[in-house]
Design a protein around this motif. Structure first.
Motif, PDB file in Angstrom:
ATOM      1  N   ALA A 117       5.060  -1.430   3.993  1.00 52.02           N
ATOM      2  CA  ALA A 117       5.610  -0.612   5.085  1.00 52.02           C
ATOM      3  C   ALA A 117       6.081   0.773   4.678  1.00 52.02           C
ATOM      4  N   ALA A 118       5.776   1.207   3.462  1.00 47.52           N
ATOM      5  CA  ALA A 118       6.058   2.600   3.101  1.00 47.52           C
ATOM      6  C   ALA A 118       4.966   3.488   3.692  1.00 47.52           C
ATOM      7  N   ILE A 119       5.220   4.780   3.796  1.00 43.76           N
ATOM      8  CA  ILE A 119       4.194   5.725   4.254  1.00 43.76           C
ATOM      9  C   ILE A 119       3.845   6.671   3.104  1.00 43.76           C
ATOM     10  N   ALA A 120       2.645   7.264   3.179  1.00 44.94           N
ATOM     11  CA  ALA A 120       2.218   8.159   2.104  1.00 44.94           C
ATOM     12  C   ALA A 120       2.920   9.502   2.231  1.00 44.94           C
ATOM     13  N   SER A 121       3.117  10.184   1.117  1.00 43.44           N
ATOM     14  CA  SER A 121       3.769  11.494   1.106  1.00 43.44           C
ATOM     15  C   SER A 121       2.759  12.581   1.419  1.00 43.44           C
ATOM     16  N   PRO A 122       3.165  13.626   2.154  1.00 45.28           N
ATOM     17  CA  PRO A 122       2.284  14.776   2.311  1.00 45.28           C
ATOM     18  C   PRO A 122       2.123  15.493   0.970  1.00 45.28           C
ATOM     19  N   PRO A 168      -3.423   4.189  -7.754  1.00 46.51           N
ATOM     20  CA  PRO A 168      -3.817   3.838  -6.368  1.00 46.51           C
ATOM     21  C   PRO A 168      -3.424   2.419  -5.992  1.00 46.51           C
ATOM     22  N   GLU A 169      -3.542   1.487  -6.926  1.00 44.36           N
ATOM     23  CA  GLU A 169      -3.206   0.092  -6.640  1.00 44.36           C
ATOM     24  C   GLU A 169      -1.713  -0.047  -6.312  1.00 44.36           C
ATOM     25  N   LEU A 170      -0.890   0.609  -7.128  1.00 46.51           N
ATOM     26  CA  LEU A 170       0.553   0.552  -6.933  1.00 46.51           C
ATOM     27  C   LEU A 170       0.940   1.233  -5.614  1.00 46.51           C
ATOM     28  N   LEU A 171       0.286   2.349  -5.326  1.00 46.77           N
ATOM     29  CA  LEU A 171       0.556   3.051  -4.073  1.00 46.77           C
ATOM     30  C   LEU A 171       0.220   2.146  -2.887  1.00 46.77           C
ATOM     31  N   ASN A 172      -0.917   1.448  -2.973  1.00 53.00           N
ATOM     32  CA  ASN A 172      -1.308   0.526  -1.911  1.00 53.00           C
ATOM     33  C   ASN A 172      -0.286  -0.580  -1.717  1.00 53.00           C
ATOM     34  N   ARG A 173       0.210  -1.096  -2.836  1.00 53.76           N
ATOM     35  CA  ARG A 173       1.235  -2.140  -2.764  1.00 53.76           C
ATOM     36  C   ARG A 173       2.427  -1.637  -1.951  1.00 53.76           C
ATOM     37  N   ALA A 174       2.795  -0.365  -2.136  1.00 56.44           N
ATOM     38  CA  ALA A 174       3.926   0.210  -1.393  1.00 56.44           C
ATOM     39  C   ALA A 174       3.571   0.399   0.080  1.00 56.44           C
ATOM     40  N   LEU A 175       2.346   0.904   0.332  1.00 59.52           N
ATOM     41  CA  LEU A 175       1.940   1.128   1.728  1.00 59.52           C
ATOM     42  C   LEU A 175       1.872  -0.196   2.480  1.00 59.52           C
ATOM     43  N   ASN A 176       1.404  -1.253   1.801  1.00 56.90           N
ATOM     44  CA  ASN A 176       1.370  -2.584   2.403  1.00 56.90           C
ATOM     45  C   ASN A 176       2.770  -3.129   2.663  1.00 56.90           C
TER      46      ASN A 176
END
Lengths: 257, 257, 257, 257
Positions: B152-157, B142-150
């Motif tokens: 400007a990446a978007i989450a995958s369906p 989750p931490e790494l995913l947040n780093r990506a979303l921050n």
């Protein structure tokens, strides 16, 4: 048999042998050239290579007997030069990716063990050409490449892939510090092409500093030319017919639209 | 060679390296982005990966030489940050299911042995889009995913499959307790897509806290746009023709029925 | 199960056994002939062969039970001759190249261990024929080939490939110094061909010096002839229809051109 | 990962467990039935199965995370009966013949080690039917087969193949002296078929002497019926169109001939 194996038929001591490989491939150029050399030089059988990656059938030969598909190593003692020759040709290439890598690795094991320090692989190079087929040379060794260019070969353009055993031997030889050169004869590729094999042999003679009578290829070239001529006639008739069909379709479309 | 092997070309000590992987795939997004980074950062060759699961041919390179298909590891010493970078790109992906799993396992062996605790894999995400391609992020951490979303990446369906090495590394990293993130650039996927690679690099810079000049991608993007435009024109002409044909068929059917 | 295995169901001592193999193949000739012999001679089950290279399904049998695809070895004690017989037939052939080689190797291991010094493999030989199917013989052993020719078999033309287990056993037997003969019954091949199997059995009886009542095959042959007749009628109607279509196309082309 | 592996997530002691397997297959019958049981009984995760023979991609799940394709074992402690239950379902079946055999063998290793003496595999049975789908039972154990027939299953006709894991487990269980039963729900097979899964669960409850509320399947059955209805309408329109085309062709032929 679950692995590629090489069975020696005789023992011999070779002086700095060069391995010349020509498995079946585009236009059968490698196989025709290698087999012709074996026959003309009177090379002797050294070993057979069998592999569970060759197709799973056996061939009936002229004596009514039968045998597995195989590769064959032949040797020729070069009385007037410093390099004996080792030849490798065969019925078929391995049929899977993993099989291709395994067969090439076994060939290199055997080459190393026989003292081979140089390999020349032969194949076809697809090109629509009316002229005398040229010979394209590829090598990671600048000196060896020059030797080929001086023998009337031309350099290959970048990005060109070399498929199958001829290519893999070239790529894998580097890991064993064996020099390797690939000679590719230009060919349309869809029929046996003894003319392209002849071009290869012209270049190969100069590189290996040997002399072989190429007259024996002429009859096969003549036959092959006749087949090409017949194919062309059929193609022309087919094209005429196809044109009529296309014209008809166009008229219908014009009429509707 | 009967197993995937990695041959080190130099020895170096890396500080908490992060592995960035971009093998060829959809729109070549991963490969374009990774190679661009290697070039711009002046990363140095660390190792080559060879596999009997790559296609069985060799490539002729610019110097007239020849080489097996391979993967390449590069490293970059990060003077101003705490993570050195390790890059992995290559010519091709493994061609069989079993080969894909074997290659991914060897990559992770090498990553572990090099001290890698985090992996970022890059690929393409198929989408018909006219806008600037977005970057889809996936991670089990989750931490790494947040780093990506921050960044400007978007989450995958949910349910979205990630095919090939980019996916398998992500899935297999978990067993070795290596954090892993996958970044997928939106792309139509049937042509080289440097524009999607640029989107990836925007996100990646922020995640890795590095600065790279992306100007060098612009020329390739312009060329690629011209190709897309030409393809569209051809497609339109084809569609017009197909419509006429359909109309004609319908008229015939109406007439008969 | 990750390798081909052979599970013995009983222990017996065989006198100089000859192995007769007939796996499914062209026209099912080998399987029909071998199974008929097993039934007529009252041969007993010796062992089952299972392989992860057979298709991955199981069959429901008459008793409502279920079993893996398999090969079956049967034995017959020859009271009046000097060679006991071993039979091998099965549901299916191995589905990959490597599987074919592995299965054939396991069969030869088991044959050797059972004291087999001679193998006769049976298959079909594709030929469009209206007459009584002939039996084509192939062997690397001149004496054995002669025995087949004296039993009314004919010699095979050169270059003829023998595909699958019947071929590989022949090719691989040589490495173990086991004599091997292949008998191929002429067949169109696309339907079960008990008539071709009958020709095989005529030849095989004389080679093995045994006597088997072939009457039991007649009913199957009659049924099979009826199927062939029906297929021919359908084919004729289809041809008439195709001719009309061709004529129509020609008229349209003539009209346009 | 180069071999199929099973990773235990928890340790537990099971009393005479019965394994119920339902991998994806025809109509997804096995997977739907097994997953429904797991959910309704509140079974707990026991282990994950990973294999290099599953397709080479990973799935993004609902939490935005990612995972390899896998099989999953769940267990349920049966308070009121003498057999605890073990369930196995998964995302996919192995993609090669050899992979299918390897995965089935690993499942049986794990089952044996968990004390399993009985296996029930679930799948679909292709049949065009308007009525309530019947359940076809197959077993090599007459007693177990009777138990299924007494629970309203019907016997399978001979010659019927059972493809994939459901079949191989049945065939391979015999070698380990594990009793095995296969239940196949009738289904058209080309769409998810929760109705067929419901028939399976009716039979399974009686065999296992457990009670599960099947109400929860009704909504999925309703949705699935709507999809089938829509598909039928599309099919009818297509057929009408195809008939017109056929009539047109016939008229043209009549006209010409």
């Amino acid at each position: 048999m679950e692995k590629t194996i090489i069975i020696e038929k005789t023992k011999t001591k070779l002086r700095s042998p060069i391995l010349v490989e020509g498995f079946p491939g585009l236009g059968m150029v490698g196989r025709i050239a290698t087999r012709y050399l074996i026959k003309q030089l009177g090379a002797k059988k050294l070993a057979d290579l069998y592999s569970p990656h060759f197709p799973y059938y056996v061939l009936v030969n002229k004596k009514g007997s039968v045998r597995l598909l195989r590769g064959e190593f032949y040797f020729w003692k070069n009385e007037s030069g410093e390099n004996d020759l080792l030849f490798l040709t065969g019925d078929y290439q391995a049929q899977t990716i993993e099989g291709q890598y395994e067969v090439a690795s076994r060939i290199l094991d055997f080459a190393e063990q026989s003292g081979v320090r140089m390999i020349i692989t032969i194949g076809g190079y697809r090109k629509e050409t009316e002229e005398d087929p040229k010979v394209v040379a590829v090598s990671g060794d600048p000196e060896l490449l020059n030797r080929a260019l001086n023998a009337a070969a031309i350099a290959s353009p970048a990005g060109n892939p070399i498929v199958g055993t001829a290519g893999l031997l070239l790529g894998l030889a580097k890991f064993r510090e064996i020099d390797a050169l690939c000679l590719l004869g230009e060919t349309r590729g869809y029929l046996r092409d003894p003319n392209s094999a002849k071009s290869i042999l012209h270049v190969l003679q100069r590189i290996l500093n040997i002399k072989v009578d190429l007259e024996g290829l002429e009859e096969e070239i003549k036959k092959s030319d006749e087949v090409v001529e017949k194919m062309r006639e059929i193609e022309e008739r087919r094209e005429t017919y196809a044109q009529k069909l296309r014209r008809m379709e166009e008229e219908r479309i014009t009429y509707i639209s």
